[in-house]
Design a protein around this motif. Structure first.
Motif, PDB file in Angstrom:
ATOM      1  N   VAL A 160       0.856  -1.191   0.000  1.00 36.54           N
ATOM      2  CA  VAL A 160       0.000   0.000   0.000  1.00 36.54           C
ATOM      3  C   VAL A 160       0.893   1.242   0.000  1.00 36.54           C
ATOM      4  O   VAL A 160       2.113   1.154   0.177  1.00 36.54           O
ATOM      5  CB  VAL A 160      -0.947   0.036   1.239  1.00 36.54           C
ATOM      6  CG1 VAL A 160      -1.982  -1.074   1.158  1.00 36.54           C
ATOM      7  CG2 VAL A 160      -0.166  -0.031   2.544  1.00 36.54           C
TER       8      VAL A 160
ATOM      9  N   ASN B 135      -0.933   5.273   3.822  1.00 41.11           N
ATOM     10  CA  ASN B 135      -2.017   4.413   4.309  1.00 41.11           C
ATOM     11  C   ASN B 135      -1.654   3.945   5.717  1.00 41.11           C
ATOM     12  O   ASN B 135      -0.762   3.128   5.905  1.00 41.11           O
ATOM     13  CB  ASN B 135      -2.182   3.216   3.371  1.00 41.11           C
ATOM     14  CG  ASN B 135      -3.281   2.265   3.813  1.00 41.11           C
ATOM     15  OD1 ASN B 135      -3.516   2.085   5.000  1.00 41.11           O
ATOM     16  ND2 ASN B 135      -3.942   1.642   2.862  1.00 41.11           N
TER      17      ASN B 135
ATOM     18  N   TRP C 239      -3.986   2.763   7.918  1.00 40.10           N
ATOM     19  CA  TRP C 239      -5.028   1.886   8.469  1.00 40.10           C
ATOM     20  C   TRP C 239      -4.837   0.402   8.111  1.00 40.10           C
ATOM     21  O   TRP C 239      -4.898  -0.451   8.982  1.00 40.10           O
ATOM     22  CB  TRP C 239      -6.416   2.400   8.047  1.00 40.10           C
ATOM     23  CG  TRP C 239      -6.579   2.578   6.573  1.00 40.10           C
ATOM     24  CD1 TRP C 239      -7.078   1.661   5.687  1.00 40.10           C
ATOM     25  CD2 TRP C 239      -6.212   3.716   5.801  1.00 40.10           C
ATOM     26  NE1 TRP C 239      -7.047   2.151   4.415  1.00 40.10           N
ATOM     27  CE2 TRP C 239      -6.525   3.425   4.437  1.00 40.10           C
ATOM     28  CE3 TRP C 239      -5.647   4.968   6.106  1.00 40.10           C
ATOM     29  CZ2 TRP C 239      -6.301   4.323   3.387  1.00 40.10           C
ATOM     30  CZ3 TRP C 239      -5.428   5.862   5.062  1.00 40.10           C
ATOM     31  CH2 TRP C 239      -5.748   5.549   3.734  1.00 40.10           C
ATOM     32  N   ALA C 240      -4.557   0.115   6.837  1.00 45.68           N
ATOM     33  CA  ALA C 240      -4.461  -1.301   6.434  1.00 45.68           C
ATOM     34  C   ALA C 240      -3.038  -1.830   6.624  1.00 45.68           C
ATOM     35  O   ALA C 240      -2.327  -2.109   5.675  1.00 45.68           O
ATOM     36  CB  ALA C 240      -4.901  -1.449   4.984  1.00 45.68           C
TER      37      ALA C 240
ATOM     38  N   GLN D 204     -10.059 -10.693   4.597  1.00 48.52           N
ATOM     39  CA  GLN D 204     -10.150  -9.277   4.190  1.00 48.52           C
ATOM     40  C   GLN D 204      -9.521  -9.082   2.811  1.00 48.52           C
ATOM     41  O   GLN D 204     -10.027  -8.320   1.988  1.00 48.52           O
ATOM     42  CB  GLN D 204      -9.460  -8.386   5.225  1.00 48.52           C
ATOM     43  CG  GLN D 204     -10.251  -8.222   6.509  1.00 48.52           C
ATOM     44  CD  GLN D 204      -9.457  -7.416   7.535  1.00 48.52           C
ATOM     45  OE1 GLN D 204      -8.245  -7.589   7.701  1.00 48.52           O
ATOM     46  NE2 GLN D 204     -10.148  -6.529   8.246  1.00 48.52           N
TER      47      GLN D 204
ATOM     48  N   ILE E   7     -11.347  -7.531  -0.430  1.00 48.61           N
ATOM     49  CA  ILE E   7     -10.830  -6.381  -1.177  1.00 48.61           C
ATOM     50  C   ILE E   7     -10.754  -6.696  -2.673  1.00 48.61           C
ATOM     51  O   ILE E   7     -11.172  -5.897  -3.508  1.00 48.61           O
ATOM     52  CB  ILE E   7      -9.423  -5.980  -0.651  1.00 48.61           C
ATOM     53  CG1 ILE E   7      -9.538  -5.351   0.736  1.00 48.61           C
ATOM     54  CG2 ILE E   7      -8.726  -5.019  -1.622  1.00 48.61           C
ATOM     55  CD1 ILE E   7      -8.199  -5.115   1.432  1.00 48.61           C
TER      56      ILE E   7
ATOM     57  N   LYS F 166     -14.977   0.563  -0.955  1.00 50.87           N
ATOM     58  CA  LYS F 166     -14.305   1.579  -0.138  1.00 50.87           C
ATOM     59  C   LYS F 166     -13.560   0.861   0.972  1.00 50.87           C
ATOM     60  O   LYS F 166     -13.927  -0.256   1.372  1.00 50.87           O
ATOM     61  CB  LYS F 166     -15.334   2.532   0.469  1.00 50.87           C
ATOM     62  CG  LYS F 166     -16.139   3.346  -0.533  1.00 50.87           C
ATOM     63  CD  LYS F 166     -16.900   4.434   0.210  1.00 50.87           C
ATOM     64  CE  LYS F 166     -17.547   5.415  -0.742  1.00 50.87           C
ATOM     65  NZ  LYS F 166     -18.810   4.907  -1.296  1.00 50.87           N
ATOM     66  N   TRP F 167     -12.532   1.520   1.506  1.00 51.41           N
ATOM     67  CA  TRP F 167     -11.789   0.928   2.630  1.00 51.41           C
ATOM     68  C   TRP F 167     -12.732   0.647   3.811  1.00 51.41           C
ATOM     69  O   TRP F 167     -12.592  -0.346   4.507  1.00 51.41           O
ATOM     70  CB  TRP F 167     -10.665   1.873   3.072  1.00 51.41           C
ATOM     71  CG  TRP F 167      -9.497   1.880   2.124  1.00 51.41           C
ATOM     72  CD1 TRP F 167      -9.132   2.881   1.280  1.00 51.41           C
ATOM     73  CD2 TRP F 167      -8.542   0.823   1.920  1.00 51.41           C
ATOM     74  NE1 TRP F 167      -8.013   2.519   0.555  1.00 51.41           N
ATOM     75  CE2 TRP F 167      -7.626   1.261   0.937  1.00 51.41           C
ATOM     76  CE3 TRP F 167      -8.373  -0.449   2.474  1.00 51.41           C
ATOM     77  CZ2 TRP F 167      -6.561   0.483   0.497  1.00 51.41           C
ATOM     78  CZ3 TRP F 167      -7.314  -1.233   2.031  1.00 51.41           C
ATOM     79  CH2 TRP F 167      -6.421  -0.767   1.060  1.00 51.41           C
ATOM     80  N   SER F 168     -13.725   1.537   3.986  1.00 50.02           N
ATOM     81  CA  SER F 168     -14.646   1.385   5.120  1.00 50.02           C
ATOM     82  C   SER F 168     -15.551   0.149   4.988  1.00 50.02           C
ATOM     83  O   SER F 168     -16.118  -0.326   5.971  1.00 50.02           O
ATOM     84  CB  SER F 168     -15.513   2.634   5.279  1.00 50.02           C
ATOM     85  OG  SER F 168     -16.121   2.948   4.040  1.00 50.02           O
TER      86      SER F 168
ATOM     87  N   TRP G  31     -12.108   2.353   9.006  1.00 49.40           N
ATOM     88  CA  TRP G  31     -11.203   2.835   7.967  1.00 49.40           C
ATOM     89  C   TRP G  31     -11.890   3.900   7.106  1.00 49.40           C
ATOM     90  O   TRP G  31     -13.120   3.987   7.102  1.00 49.40           O
ATOM     91  CB  TRP G  31     -10.733   1.658   7.096  1.00 49.40           C
ATOM     92  CG  TRP G  31      -9.851   0.679   7.847  1.00 49.40           C
ATOM     93  CD1 TRP G  31      -9.375   0.824   9.110  1.00 49.40           C
ATOM     94  CD2 TRP G  31      -9.380  -0.578   7.370  1.00 49.40           C
ATOM     95  NE1 TRP G  31      -8.619  -0.269   9.464  1.00 49.40           N
ATOM     96  CE2 TRP G  31      -8.594  -1.157   8.409  1.00 49.40           C
ATOM     97  CE3 TRP G  31      -9.513  -1.293   6.187  1.00 49.40           C
ATOM     98  CZ2 TRP G  31      -7.965  -2.385   8.290  1.00 49.40           C
ATOM     99  CZ3 TRP G  31      -8.887  -2.522   6.057  1.00 49.40           C
ATOM    100  CH2 TRP G  31      -8.121  -3.057   7.104  1.00 49.40           C
TER     101      TRP G  31
ATOM    102  N   ILE H  49     -11.148   2.308  -2.928  1.00 48.48           N
ATOM    103  CA  ILE H  49      -9.862   1.599  -3.047  1.00 48.48           C
ATOM    104  C   ILE H  49      -9.426   1.628  -4.521  1.00 48.48           C
ATOM    105  O   ILE H  49     -10.236   1.446  -5.426  1.00 48.48           O
ATOM    106  CB  ILE H  49     -10.001   0.136  -2.576  1.00 48.48           C
ATOM    107  CG1 ILE H  49     -10.540   0.085  -1.145  1.00 48.48           C
ATOM    108  CG2 ILE H  49      -8.666  -0.592  -2.666  1.00 48.48           C
ATOM    109  CD1 ILE H  49     -10.884  -1.318  -0.653  1.00 48.48           C
TER     110      ILE H  49
ATOM    111  N   ASN I 291      -4.820   5.811  -1.672  1.00 52.69           N
ATOM    112  CA  ASN I 291      -5.818   4.750  -1.500  1.00 52.69           C
ATOM    113  C   ASN I 291      -5.532   3.494  -2.311  1.00 52.69           C
ATOM    114  O   ASN I 291      -6.385   2.623  -2.452  1.00 52.69           O
ATOM    115  CB  ASN I 291      -7.205   5.288  -1.842  1.00 52.69           C
ATOM    116  CG  ASN I 291      -7.701   6.239  -0.761  1.00 52.69           C
ATOM    117  OD1 ASN I 291      -7.796   5.861   0.402  1.00 52.69           O
ATOM    118  ND2 ASN I 291      -7.949   7.491  -1.140  1.00 52.69           N
TER     119      ASN I 291
END
Length: 295
Positions: free
Chosen positions: A110, A114, A116-117, A124, A128, A137-139, A145, A150, A197
């Motif tokens: 990433v 970034n 968060w991930a 997951q 993705i 979306k990441w959320s 997130w 993405i 992203n």
């Protein structure tokens, strides 16, 4: 004394035959294996200046197509040969041998921004990358997130890395349609580097070469590294890298045999140099014996 001279003469003779090899060796295939082969080609040319070794990068699948057509002496692959490719080689009357070169850990990367991930579970990762008809979306992956779309970067479908990811992560489901695909790993590197992203994947060596500007994601708590790839702990994303040789080329062309022998003798050191994980000595020795058997 005469004996010493005789040995000396024989020694000189061998050195001379070694130096006077000439010919052309043609290979193609995986972009993941390319850094190993390209490094070896460069060093080999110093020992055999009259042998021309050319290596294309059409991806594992593209390389096998050329191999099946009889256009190449060897084919680099970042996955095992598929049944349908074996069948086509049989139909073309081409006998081949699989030689293992090194281990690789397919790396999920990433953008450095970034935050968060950092760690993804295999589930997951599937969520993705599998096409499900939605704009992801990441959320959607984790509600805490960002609610940002993405952006996906993936190797092209001719790539063994794509096939491997398809097998172990997607398990045959479709890859997201929104992904930018490229057989050139540098395009993927630049894509992920240029977008906060973005997410992408490719061989470990490309991650290592760009680790200042990209961030590797750990999968189920395990980051790709020399240790975790070699031990198999970085599962299911660690894999073997191969070269497939045309038996007839090895038998009839001294230059092909010599370059393949050089490859197996030096692949361990070179794979480490470019960021992969070497096999153990016994495994390289077994490969050399297979090669020798083709003579």
């Amino acid at each position: 004394n005469t004996d010493a001279n005789a040995t000396n003469d024989a020694g000189e003779e061998t050195a001379e035959t070694e130096a006077t090899l000439a010919g052309e060796v043609l290979g193609d295939g995986s972009s993941t294996v390319a850094p190993i082969t390209e490094g070896l080609v460069e060093e080999y040319s110093a020992t055999q200046p009259d042998v021309r070794v050319s290596v294309g990068i059409s991806g594992t699948g593209g390389g096998f197509e050329k191999f099946i057509n009889g256009e190449t002496d060897f084919s680099n692959a970042s996955r095992e040969i598929k049944d349908e490719e074996v069948q086509k080689l049989n139909e073309a009357g081409i006998a081949y041998t699989e030689l293992e070169l090194a281990y690789d850990g397919l790396s999920i990367v990433v953008n450095p921004e970034n935050t968060w991930a950092q760690n993804l579970t295999l589930d997951q990762l599937k969520k993705i990358w599998i096409e499900d008809g939605t704009v992801k979306k990441w959320s959607d992956i984790d509600p805490s997130w960002p609610a940002e779309e993405i952006v996906f970067y993936s190797p092209g479908s001719d790539s063994g890395t794509y096939d491997y990811f398809d097998e172990v992560v997607l398990e045959g489901a479709d890859l997201v349609k929104a992904a930018t695909l490229s057989e050139d790993d540098n395009v993927l590197v630049q894509g992920v580097r240029g977008d906060k992203n973005a997410i992408g994947f490719f061989g470990y060596a490309y991650y290592l070469a760009n680790k200042e500007t990209l961030k590797a994601v750990s999968i189920d708590g395990v980051l790709p590294s020399g240790e975790t790839i070699a031990s198999g702990e970085y599962t299911p994303l660690s894999r073997s890298l191969y070269v497939y040789v045309n038996n007839e080329s090895v038998k009839s062309e001294e230059a092909v045999y010599d370059f393949m022998k050089y490859t197996l003798e030096n692949a361990g050191e070179m794979s480490e140099l470019v960021g992969y994980v070497p096999l153990n000595d016994d495994e390289y020795e077994a490969g050399l014996q297979l090669l020798e058997g083709l003579r």
